[in-house]
Design a protein around this motif. Sequence first.
Motif, PDB file in Angstrom:
ATOM      1  N   THR A 163      45.144   9.208  66.544  1.00  0.00           N
ATOM      2  CA  THR A 163      44.635   7.889  66.854  1.00  0.00           C
ATOM      3  C   THR A 163      43.126   7.987  67.020  1.00  0.00           C
ATOM      4  OG1 THR A 163      45.026   8.263  69.199  1.00  0.00           O
ATOM      5  CG2 THR A 163      46.729   7.073  67.995  1.00  0.00           C
ATOM      6  N   GLU A 164      42.438   7.133  66.327  1.00  0.00           N
ATOM      7  CA  GLU A 164      40.980   7.164  66.376  1.00  0.00           C
ATOM      8  C   GLU A 164      40.491   6.429  67.617  1.00  0.00           C
ATOM      9  OE1 GLU A 164      38.765   6.400  62.909  1.00  0.00           O
ATOM     10  OE2 GLU A 164      40.347   7.111  61.595  1.00  0.00           O
ATOM     11  N   ILE A 165      39.460   6.958  68.190  1.00  0.00           N
ATOM     12  CA  ILE A 165      38.855   6.354  69.368  1.00  0.00           C
ATOM     13  C   ILE A 165      37.757   5.406  68.908  1.00  0.00           C
ATOM     14  CG2 ILE A 165      37.549   6.815  71.465  1.00  0.00           C
ATOM     15  CD1 ILE A 165      38.927   9.556  71.544  1.00  0.00           C
ATOM     16  N   ASP A 166      37.779   4.203  69.462  1.00  0.00           N
ATOM     17  CA  ASP A 166      36.773   3.195  69.133  1.00  0.00           C
ATOM     18  C   ASP A 166      35.455   3.571  69.802  1.00  0.00           C
ATOM     19  OD1 ASP A 166      35.272   0.927  68.620  1.00  0.00           O
ATOM     20  OD2 ASP A 166      36.455  -0.396  69.889  1.00  0.00           O
ATOM     21  N   THR A 167      34.449   3.860  68.998  1.00  0.00           N
ATOM     22  CA  THR A 167      33.135   4.202  69.542  1.00  0.00           C
ATOM     23  C   THR A 167      32.054   3.264  69.025  1.00  0.00           C
ATOM     24  OG1 THR A 167      32.748   5.782  67.756  1.00  0.00           O
ATOM     25  CG2 THR A 167      33.708   6.655  69.792  1.00  0.00           C
ATOM     26  N   GLU A 168      32.462   2.145  68.409  1.00  0.00           N
ATOM     27  CA  GLU A 168      31.491   1.198  67.864  1.00  0.00           C
ATOM     28  C   GLU A 168      31.284   0.029  68.814  1.00  0.00           C
ATOM     29  OE1 GLU A 168      31.869  -0.053  63.782  1.00  0.00           O
ATOM     30  OE2 GLU A 168      32.901   1.815  63.268  1.00  0.00           O
ATOM     31  N   TYR A 169      30.027  -0.368  68.948  1.00  0.00           N
ATOM     32  CA  TYR A 169      29.689  -1.519  69.774  1.00  0.00           C
ATOM     33  C   TYR A 169      30.089  -2.807  69.065  1.00  0.00           C
ATOM     34  CZ  TYR A 169      26.780   1.535  72.636  1.00  0.00           C
ATOM     35  OH  TYR A 169      26.333   2.517  73.466  1.00  0.00           O
ATOM     36  N   PRO A 170      30.490  -3.837  69.826  1.00  0.00           N
ATOM     37  CA  PRO A 170      30.744  -5.137  69.209  1.00  0.00           C
ATOM     38  C   PRO A 170      29.422  -5.765  68.761  1.00  0.00           C
ATOM     39  CG  PRO A 170      30.910  -5.312  71.590  1.00  0.00           C
ATOM     40  CD  PRO A 170      30.708  -3.846  71.282  1.00  0.00           C
TER      41      PRO A 170
END
Length: 156
Positions: free
Chosen positions: A24-31
């Motif tokens: 599972t990939e971890i969300d590291t991007e800003y909105p």
Amino acid sequence: MKKIPFLLGVFALTFISSCSSDKTEIDTEYPVIDISAKEAFPIQCSTIQRGQIFTFKATFNDNVELGSYSLDIHHNFDHHTHSTEVTTCETEAVKKPVNPMLFINNYTIPNGVKSYEATAQITIPADVDPGDYHFMIRLTDKEGWQTLKGLSIKIL
């Protein structure tokens, strides 16, 4: 006795191969807060009239899922800065607040949404001090990453 090491090896191999590999990939991007659309408001250096209601409009995007946003309007009579914009606005002389506007409100975004057209009705009281203000937009995604957009506006 020779079977015990063999059975232990088979058991270990079976155990290791039965473990699932969670990728599972971890969300590291800003909105993203987008105020580039023609209908977006306010934008840098916008003016708003006292005693009026205006509609905040912006588009929010995230790679996984949006969470919530908040809006904050506060005076900039002392010329402090939160601006995230390249363009600077003409400012009035530094002054002491007498009855400055202060607006802070949190808004929810429906679950499971990656893109959202945000709108909010905001009333500017007729008796607030006119002058330089900041309009802050804080957008948070479900993972907790936050983006801030600081706009300079004028209340007339």
